[in-house]
Design an enzyme around this catalytic site. Structure first.
Site, PDB file in Angstrom:
ATOM      1  N   GLN A  51      -3.237   2.269  10.084  1.00 39.47           N
ATOM      2  CA  GLN A  51      -2.105   2.424   9.400  1.00 39.47           C
ATOM      3  C   GLN A  51      -1.167   2.924  10.168  1.00 39.47           C
ATOM      4  OE1 GLN A  51      -4.801   3.048   7.669  1.00 39.47           O
ATOM      5  NE2 GLN A  51      -4.942   2.355   5.750  1.00 39.47           N
ATOM      6  N   ARG A  79       0.770  -1.174  -0.134  1.00 38.92           N
ATOM      7  CA  ARG A  79       0.022  -0.095   0.036  1.00 38.92           C
ATOM      8  C   ARG A  79       0.738   1.072   0.117  1.00 38.92           C
ATOM      9  NH1 ARG A  79       1.522   1.725   3.956  1.00 38.92           N
ATOM     10  NH2 ARG A  79       0.348   3.566   3.891  1.00 38.92           N
ATOM     11  N   GLY A  80       0.347   2.537  -0.194  1.00 37.03           N
ATOM     12  CA  GLY A  80       1.037   3.711  -0.463  1.00 37.03           C
ATOM     13  C   GLY A  80       1.098   3.765  -1.840  1.00 37.03           C
ATOM     14  N   ALA A  81       0.828   5.064  -2.228  1.00 40.24           N
ATOM     15  CA  ALA A  81       0.827   5.409  -3.821  1.00 40.24           C
ATOM     16  C   ALA A  81       2.210   4.919  -4.482  1.00 40.24           C
ATOM     17  CB  ALA A  81       0.401   6.689  -3.952  1.00 40.24           C
ATOM     18  N   ASP A  83      -2.317  10.489  -2.095  1.00 40.52           N
ATOM     19  CA  ASP A  83      -2.573   9.248  -3.295  1.00 40.52           C
ATOM     20  C   ASP A  83      -3.103  10.135  -4.441  1.00 40.52           C
ATOM     21  OD1 ASP A  83      -3.383   6.204  -2.043  1.00 40.52           O
ATOM     22  OD2 ASP A  83      -3.257   7.774  -0.725  1.00 40.52           O
ATOM     23  N   LYS A 105      -5.683   9.669   2.753  1.00 40.70           N
ATOM     24  CA  LYS A 105      -6.410   8.745   3.881  1.00 40.70           C
ATOM     25  C   LYS A 105      -7.281   9.292   4.441  1.00 40.70           C
ATOM     26  CE  LYS A 105      -5.830   5.149   3.625  1.00 40.70           C
ATOM     27  NZ  LYS A 105      -6.627   4.134   2.786  1.00 40.70           N
ATOM     28  N   ARG A 152      -7.462  -0.728  -7.555  1.00 46.47           N
ATOM     29  CA  ARG A 152      -7.411   0.489  -6.257  1.00 46.47           C
ATOM     30  C   ARG A 152      -7.753   1.959  -7.186  1.00 46.47           C
ATOM     31  NH1 ARG A 152      -5.089   1.269  -0.727  1.00 46.47           N
ATOM     32  NH2 ARG A 152      -7.058   2.059  -0.681  1.00 46.47           N
TER      33      ARG A 152
END
Length: 373
Positions: free
Chosen positions: A218, A52-54, A259, A270, A95
């Site tokens: 997170q 995860r994380g752009a 993102d 987020k 996503r």
């Protein structure tokens, strides 16, 4: 405690036709490396937030599309391009909000088009009139090299964001962050945490406060874990405690990742980020968004046009609990992201410098400069 910086967030294992990642759903209790081989495994890893994380998602996408095309049996350009589009569209569906996913897949495609002298037309079709002789092996080698470049550039970009962000920090500062925009969201340093890591390297006395970031935690599971294991003075707080903390005077600046940034500077991050930004404005605390230019989407005019992912209700009603903590049948509102209005942002920290308002003009000027290089 082991230092999370000793692990690679995303790595290509070419001889096993695999991507190796840290399974972030198991942190902080267990650090486990897993390998992704199939399209379904890569898709699931992105959707289920194992990666995860752009920026990290973008790197995974680059490696993923290379591996999925590595053993292609396509005998001509039309077959190859059709297969590439089909596999790219599938990965891209995992996503919708993180622009780095589509950015990396598009970059991989465009690199192959450039290598083969294929012209992409405005209607989405291609012109093969000037294309080189079909060379499947050569194209696959180029895809591998380009995917590795995406990763190397991510590390360099994060370092540069950290250096520019560091100019906004003074010794003794208290810093707040939301969600995880750290090494676990990138390949090294992170975006929002990069200034913190560099400040720590320079021996600066900083205190970092991490929102736990409901409902997937997170901030608690990832940011607090990685900063603490790196030896940074770190304090965890529930999301609804941030206003109290800001009012107390403990926070001098706020750094968050994102993102997607719209062309006018609105930033999707987020869920809960816009609350932090709004409260920060009330207490005159500068709120900075750390954004690689790959995260800036100049084709999205404002935050209103950003597609916000809706997550499963179980993440709110029962995840992390021994027993269900909400009544059966209750409706649940669970967007993964919210959009922070540009007027709440004190600066957008990119690898090229810190952008200031008016953001529409600043972003346009930046992209014009990049295109002229």
């Amino acid at each position: 405690m082991s230092n999370i910086l000793d692990y690679e967030t995303v790595a290509l294992v070419d001889d096993d036709d695999a991507i190796e990642i840290i399974d972030q759903t198991l942190l902080p209790g267990k650090t486990e490396m897993i390998r992704l081989h199939t399209a379904q495994e890569i898709w699931d890893a992105i959707y289920l937030l194992q990666v995860r994380g752009a920026p990290a998602i973008g790197v995974t996408a680059g490696f993923g599309i290379y591996l999925l095309m590595k053993h292609s049996k396509a005998e001509n350009y039309n077959e190859f391009i059709g297969e590439l589009k089909e596999k790219s569209d599938y990965l891209n569906s995992s996503r919708p909000t993180a622009v780095n996913l589509s950015w990396a897949l598009k970059r991989m495609q465009n690199h192959i088009f450039e290598f083969c002298n294929i012209k992409a037309l405005e209607d989405g079709s291609v012109c093969l009139d000037s294309a080189k002789e079909y060379d499947l092996k050569g194209m696959i080698c180029e895809m591998r090299d380009e995917s590795e470049r995406i990763k190397a550039e991510d590390i360099d970009v994060c370092r540069r964001i950290g250096e520019y962000g560091l100019t906004l920090i003074k010794d003794g500062y208290g810093l707040l962050t939301h969600c995880n925009a750290g090494q676990l969201a990138t390949c090294k340093y992170g975006t929002a945490t990069a200034p913190m890591y560099l400040a720590h390297e320079k021996g600066m006395n900083i205190k970092v406060y991490c929102d736990e970031t409901r409902p997937l935690l997170q901030g608690a599971r990832l940011t607090a874990y990685e900063l603490h294991s790196a030896g940074i003075d770190t304090t965890l707080l529930c999301d609804n405690m941030s206003a109290s903390l800001m009012k107390s005077g403990a926070i001098n600046a706020i750094f968050v990742g994102c993102d997607r940034v719209a062309a006018n500077g609105d930033a999707a991050n987020k869920i809960g980020t816009s609350v932090v930004a709004t409260v920060a404005k009330r207490y005159n605390i500068p709120f900075y968004v750390c954004a690689p230019t790959s995260t800036i989407d100049i084709n999205t005019p404002t935050g209103e046009e950003i597609n916000i992912e809706q997550r499963k209700p179980e993440e709110v009603t029962e995840m992390w609990y021994k027993e269900r903590m909400a009544p059966e049948g209750i409706k649940v509102y669970n967007p993964a992201f919210d959009v922070t209005d540009n007027e709440l942002i004190a600066g957008i920290v990119t690898e090229y410098g810190v952008l200031g308002a008016p953001y529409k003009e600043a972003i346009a000027d930046l992209f014009n400069k990049i295109q002229k290089k």
